[in-house]
Design a protein around this motif. Structure first.
Motif, PDB file in Angstrom:
ATOM      1  N   HIS A 143      64.027  26.360  47.574  1.00 56.49           N
ATOM      2  CA  HIS A 143      63.085  25.498  46.837  1.00 56.49           C
ATOM      3  C   HIS A 143      62.944  24.113  47.470  1.00 56.49           C
ATOM      4  O   HIS A 143      62.419  23.199  46.840  1.00 56.49           O
ATOM      5  N   LYS A 150      55.951  26.024  38.688  1.00 57.83           N
ATOM      6  CA  LYS A 150      56.334  27.237  39.423  1.00 57.83           C
ATOM      7  C   LYS A 150      57.046  28.221  38.489  1.00 57.83           C
ATOM      8  O   LYS A 150      57.810  27.820  37.611  1.00 57.83           O
ATOM      9  N   LYS A 151      56.758  29.496  38.720  1.00 58.29           N
ATOM     10  CA  LYS A 151      57.386  30.535  37.891  1.00 58.29           C
ATOM     11  C   LYS A 151      58.468  31.257  38.708  1.00 58.29           C
ATOM     12  O   LYS A 151      58.379  31.333  39.935  1.00 58.29           O
ATOM     13  N   ASP A 152      59.459  31.805  37.973  1.00 58.87           N
ATOM     14  CA  ASP A 152      60.466  32.602  38.670  1.00 58.87           C
ATOM     15  C   ASP A 152      59.996  34.060  38.733  1.00 58.87           C
ATOM     16  O   ASP A 152      58.890  34.381  38.285  1.00 58.87           O
ATOM     17  N   LYS A 168      59.221  29.838  33.548  1.00 55.91           N
ATOM     18  CA  LYS A 168      59.228  28.595  34.311  1.00 55.91           C
ATOM     19  C   LYS A 168      60.461  28.564  35.201  1.00 55.91           C
ATOM     20  O   LYS A 168      61.566  28.913  34.754  1.00 55.91           O
ATOM     21  N   LEU A 169      60.291  28.113  36.420  1.00 51.90           N
ATOM     22  CA  LEU A 169      61.417  28.078  37.361  1.00 51.90           C
ATOM     23  C   LEU A 169      62.430  27.026  36.919  1.00 51.90           C
ATOM     24  O   LEU A 169      62.068  25.884  36.625  1.00 51.90           O
TER      25      LEU A 169
END
Lengths: 341, 813
Positions: free
Chosen positions: A162, A196-198, A203-204
């Motif tokens: 990330h 950002k999504k996981d 949500k990340l």
């Protein structure tokens, strides 16, 4: 009369040193309790109440001297260790005599290196276990922006993958405001990202992690691993496995993880789930998490990893990794009164 | 030069193509398009329809809808070190999947050069679904046939259901001994090789839909030896591949001295007593243990066990064992050999907990001894059960058991001390979990379409009851007095919303309850599963959620769901009254903490609902609980059944009682201590343990791969369809007896606590101190690392101290 005086003075001069080095003994009873013992390490805590000569200490059983390790503690107190050799049945009581004499109090441990190593292994082998020893101005990494490292440890604020995300606020740092033991602890602050999504479409959640230096571990040996955790500012991120985890990763002789994908075998994982416990059980208070496991035969080294999957702020302190006795219950020790001989 | 090269390439291609299509040797490896392919073999997937060009493929009957084929790679598990198989065995093609197979056959065709051929087909699979690793494929128990060019080449006739079960359970009678191959003992049998001949210019091989095909090899008849050679090489490769995934954890190997061997060589064996928890094939007795008599002390009316080992010094053939009468010292009294029962432990390869690639050879379960052979150097464990009548005279007894075979004879001395008191039976419920009578292997026979057809005319209902009866008798024999078992889908709603019976569920449950009553009398039964799988299943009552947390989060328990659930519960208890069943404790739910905080919330809602209903109808509720998120439901339960993860802290145990619940415990391990002295701390009213047999295990399990140790929760059955005795259940047996000793002394202490008799007062005081020492030594929080499990030896020594204290009180009375 004069002669009498001379005699008394001479006698007192002669006997003074002897009086000063008076000898004592204490009866120490041990009880194996409800567990069979095999080469068990015995620990007796003795308050001598005065300065004694550590070199004069002798532990006697059936007229024979038993090797001991004398570990001075706060003034006039000491821990005395010895081995109960061979196999001893449960429900067995044995009596020893500890003999010693007056002398100057010395804070140096006395005893065999073998016993010292045994005591160390059964006390705590986690490196820098309370994060008290710190290296300042550590080399900064792309995924760690701190300035103080627990010596020997590697910290990361977030996963390397990330690193290109903007405005990351997740951190993993030495903290000096919260501590269970000593003055410092390890603080994790996470970041829940809106941008950002996981892989599960949530949500990340960015969360830091820490790796200890590599240290020796024994194969086929049961270890217990515990730590203190304090959760602050917890937010439910809808994850199934929200919580903190610390593992002792098992490494082979090449210092690489054994059976890399077999997590049932390659680590001693000690996790605390905030998703499975009511908030009042853990919120804003120190909580001990503990687990134990036997190492597989290939293990030669270990490395502690700490990380999490929750959203919030968490403090970790007082890691304790030690060899377990056969039962995990120490032999009970009863120290008698000091008797002057 | 270029021309020569071109010629060479063309010739080579022609040879290769001929080999694949119209050559003399064909080697097909069946499976998915991306599963491993055996080198030198041709891949066949479910989509390879026959074409003349290709020369092989699936043949479809004209005018018939083609049968749908499926391929499957059984190396699917990535979750843990689950067995992986080699390229040939790991994948296959079948004519159906997930228990659904049409009654028609499917066909594979190969174009051949006209001639005579020999062929071999490898046909095997070990799992049916992905969800469970021990669900057995119907192929294992179905009749099937293989036809070649219209002629039957092989027929599998399994006989009646009882015959099939007997054949299946035969595997449980085998032993896994040091040096044995996991592949040959635990896998090979499930991958049979069917051989047949082919004449002509094509082979159309017709197979029953449930049969898997892993590989097909076709060789010219003249090359029969080459085929055999290839099959041998294939199996060798498979064996190496399978066995290399596991490592045996052997103890440090010791050798008997030459002097010892010589000393006992004329007897051919050494019998011995040992303190070790398990006598494994590697156990070597110490010199002082060899032919050291084995003994036990036992109160009148009780059943005890004398455990000892046999170390064969040479291969022993056809060993006959003669049991003795036990005779008192003065020769006046006798315990007849009719009261004795000799069992022999079978040895299995068993994976170590948390170390999935390692296994140990363990004597996990036992069957009654039958005359048999023993291999030199492989030690075996015997259990001699002694059932004392209530009129046996107390005192010391002895007898000699004799082992006889052509290789030698050995006598072994046995001692028994009969104690002069009776143990009380506390009102504590002791039970193990078991699954509903319909969820057994017999389910195939009485519920599934093909099974019904195959076993038409067989009375599977009576057979089910026979197994239930034997299993419950075995539980009672081990000291258990109930079973945590519930019904399976008894009722449903018709179109008008009326509650009606669903299938034969009620018939089976009713029969089960009758057997329960015969074995356990009127002891209340905790009906495990009734609240979620057995009566108010989410399928029958949508909206009355138990496992569907997502739906509960969205809409809660719906009003209609609650209304329907209430109807079913009312119907159940009305039926219970009509049928005269013993009290059925309603099991609300199980381990809702597995679903986290929302699981706890759902558990609370459900507990409140059932509490209200229970007050109206008149029944008691319970739940097994494994996390602190379930604490809030306590005020709405009659019986709380927590385990170590709850956790069992003194504070939580106090809370359970404060909230008015009866305190039971479940799943804290099946060690002797956890069923015995551990209970002395808080005196729970019930103790349950998973499991006597579970969902897939009952009659579906024998020791085999893919999952070593999966038999841990299963009762093994022998070829006569009689149950085994498991090592952990033996621990439970001893634990329950320890607890009865404890409670017997406690009752005496209570009875005489105010006695004026000085000698009695002293004995009572000493007894009381012993009880306090024992209960005071128990660490309540058993799941806490380091809490410690007391060994069998410690428990036995404490039992003897209690027995002595009871005798002291009795003598002073």
């Amino acid at each position: 009369m004069k002669l009498t005086k001379i005699f008394l003075v001479t006698a007192s001069l002669l006997f003074c040193p002897l009086l000063k080095a008076a000898t004592y003994h204490i009866s120490i009873k041990i009880d194996t309790g409800f567990f069979e013992r095999k080469n068990a390490l015995i620990k007796a805590e003795v308050n001598f109440g005065k300065t004694i000569d550590a070199k004069s200490i002798k532990l006697i059983k059936d007229g024979k001297k038993i090797p001991i390790l004398f570990m001075p503690q706060k003034k006039y107190n000491a821990e005395i260790y010895w081995i109960l050799p061979g196999e001893t049945p449960s429900l067995t009581i044995k009596e020893y005599t500890l003999k010693f004499a007056d002398g100057a109090w010395d804070t140096t441990p006395i005893g065999s290196a073998e016993l010292q190593e045994r005591v160390q292994n059964e006390t705590n082998i986690a490196p820098n276990h309370s994060f008290e020893i710190v290296t300042e101005k550590a080399k900064k990494k792309t995924n760690w922006k701190g300035t103080k490292l627990p010596t020997g440890w590697v910290l990361a604020d977030f996963a390397w993958a990330h690193r290109k995300l903007p405005d990351i606020t997740a951190t993993c740092r030495i903290d000096e405001t919260e501590a269970y033991d000593g003055q410092k602890s390890l603080e994790f602050k996470s970041q829940l990202r809106d941008d950002k999504k996981d892989k599960n479409g949530r949500k990340l959640n960015l969360f830091g992690f820490a790796f200890s230096p590599v240290f020796p571990l024994k194969p086929d040996t049961e270890y217990s691993f515990s730590y203190q955790v304090k959760f602050v500012d917890i937010i439910n991120n809808d994850g199934k496995h929200q919580g903190m985890s610390a593992s002792v990763n098992f490494l082979g002789k090449d210092k690489k993880r054994i059976y890399p994908k077999n997590y049932a075998m390659n680590r001693l994982q000690t996790a605390y789930s905030t998703a499975r416990n009511p908030k009042e059980a853990y919120f804003k208070k120190w909580h001990k998490v503990e687990y134990r496991k036997k190492t597989p035969p290939e293990v030669r080294f270990g490395q502690i990893w700490i990380g999490g999957s929750l959203t919030g702020r968490v403090y970790i302190d007082n890691l304790i990794l030690k060899e377990c006795g056969k039962s995990g219950n120490p032999v009970k020790v009863k120290v008698g009164k000091i008797i002057t001989q | 030069m270029k021309k020569l090269t071109k010629l060479g390439i063309v010739s080579l291609l022609a040879v290769v193509l001929c080999q694949v299509t119209y050559g003399e040797v064909f080697k097909f490896d069946f499976g998915t398009k991306d599963s491993p392919l055996e080198p030198g073999y041709t891949r066949v997937t479910e989509t390879d329809a026959f074409s003349t060009k290709q020369g092989f493929g699936w043949e479809t009957d004209k005018n018939k809808k083609p049968i749908r084929l499926y391929s499957r790679n059984e190396n699917f598990s990535t979750q843990r070190a689950f067995l992986k198989m080699d390229a040939v065995l790991c994948d296959h093609v079948t004519g159906g999947r997930k228990y659904f197979y049409p009654t028609r056959n499917y066909k594979f065709k190969v174009k051949l050069a006209k001639g005579e051929y020999v062929a071999a087909m490898i046909m095997g699979k070990i799992t049916e679904k992905y969800s469970s690793l021990i669900n057995r494929p119907p192929y294992w128990y179905m009749n099937y046939e293989i036809k070649v060019n219209g002629t039957t080449a092989f027929t599998m006739k399994r006989g009646g259901l009882r015959k099939y079960l007997s054949d299946f359970c035969t595997a449980a009678e085998a032993n896994f001994l040091p040096g044995d191959s996991l592949f040959y003992k635990y896998l090979k049998a499930y991958f049979p090789i069917r051989k047949f001949t082919i004449s002509g210019d094509e082979a159309i091989i017709e197979i029953s839909s449930a049969c898997p095909v892993n590989a097909l090899l076709i060789y010219p008849r003249k090359q029969k030896n080459k085929l055999e050679h290839e099959l041998t090489a294939l199996m060798k490769r498979s064996e190496e591949f399978i066995n290399s995934q596991y490592k045996e954890q052997k103890p440090k190997l010791r050798q008997l001295s030459a002097a010892t061997k010589k000393k006992f060589s004329s007897r051919g064996m050494i019998l011995f007593s040992s303190k070790v928890d398990e006598i494994t094939p590697y156990t070597l007795p110490a010199v002082n243990e060899m032919f050291r008599p084995v003994g036990e002390f036992l109160p009148v009316g009780e059943k005890g066990v004398l455990r000892f080992g046999l170390l064969p010094l040479k291969d022993l053939k056809n060993v006959k064992i003669s049991l003795p009468d036990f005779v008192s010292k003065d020769g006046k009294n006798k315990i007849s050999k009719d009261c004795l029962d000799l069992w022999l432990s079978n040895t299995t390869a068993f994976s170590s907990s948390g170390q999935t690639i390692y296994y140990k050879i363990r004597p996990w379960y036992a069957f009654p001894y039958k005359k048999q052979d023993f291999i030199a150097g492989a030690t075996r464990q015997f259990f001699l059960y002694v059932k004392l009548q209530t009129n046996v005279k107390p005192g010391d007894y002895s007898g000699t058991i004799t082992y006889t075979c052509p290789q030698g004879t050995a006598d072994y001395k046995l001692f028994l001390k009969v104690l002069p008191f009776k143990l009380i039976k506390p009102d504590t419920s002791f039970g193990m979990y078991a699954y509903s009578p319909l969820n057994t292997r017999l389910r195939f026979a009485n519920m599934q379409k093909q099974g019904k057809k195959m076993y038409k005319g067989e009375n599977t209902f009576l057979l089910t009851n026979e197994f239930q009866e034997k299993a419950m008798a075995e539980m009672a024999e081990a000291g258990l007095n109930t079973v945590a078992q519930g019904p399976n889908l008894l009722f449903e709603f018709d179109k008008k919303g009326k509650v009606v019976e669903k299938g034969e569920g009620l018939k089976y449950w009713n029969a089960f309850m009758k057997i329960y009553q015969q074995v356990f009398g009127d002891k209340p039964i905790p009906a495990y599963g009734i609240g979620w799988g057995g009566l108010t299943h989410e399928r029958i009552v949508p909206g009355f959620w138990c496992r569907n947390i997502k739906a509960f989060k969205h809409a809660g328990l719906t009003a209609k769901g609650k209304e329907q659930a209430a109807k079913l519960v009312r119907k159940f208890y009305a039926t219970s009254k009509e049928q005269g069943w013993p009290e059925v404790i309603f099991y609300d739910q199980d381990e809702m903490a597995n679903h986290g905080i929302w699981g706890g919330r759902l558990a609370l809602e459900r507990a409140k609902f059932f509490r209200k209903l229970s007050k109206e109808i008149g029944f008691r509720t319970c739940a097994s609980m494994n996390g602190p998120v379930e604490l809030p439901e306590l005020p709405y339960l009659d019986i709380a059944i927590p385990n170590g993860s709850f956790p069992l802290t003194p504070k939580n145990v106090r809370q359970i009682r404060k909230d008015g619940c009866e305190y039971w415990i479940y799943n804290i391990g099946s060690k002797r201590y956890t069923f015995g002295f551990y209970l002395s701390k808080d005196l729970p009213k019930g103790r349950l343990q998973w499991s006597f047999y579970g969902t897939h295990n009952y009659l579906g399990q024998v020791p085999c791969l893919p999952s070593l140790g999966s038999i841990v929760y299963a009762t093994m059955w022998d070829s006569n369809l009689n149950p085994s005795r498991r090592l952990d259940v033996e621990g439970i047996r001893q634990g329950i007896m320890d607890y009865r000793y404890f409670m017997t002394l406690q009752e005496l202490v209570k009875k005489y606590q105010n006695t004026k008799n000085a000698q009695l007062a002293k004995a009572v005081q000493q007894g009381n101190e012993l009880l306090k020492m024992i209960s005071g030594g128990v660490e309540a929080e058993i799941a806490k690392p380091g809490a410690g499990i007391w060994s069998q030896t410690t428990c036995q020594r404490l039992r003897w101290r209690i027995a002595s204290a009871i005798k002291e009180v009795q003598n002073a009375e």
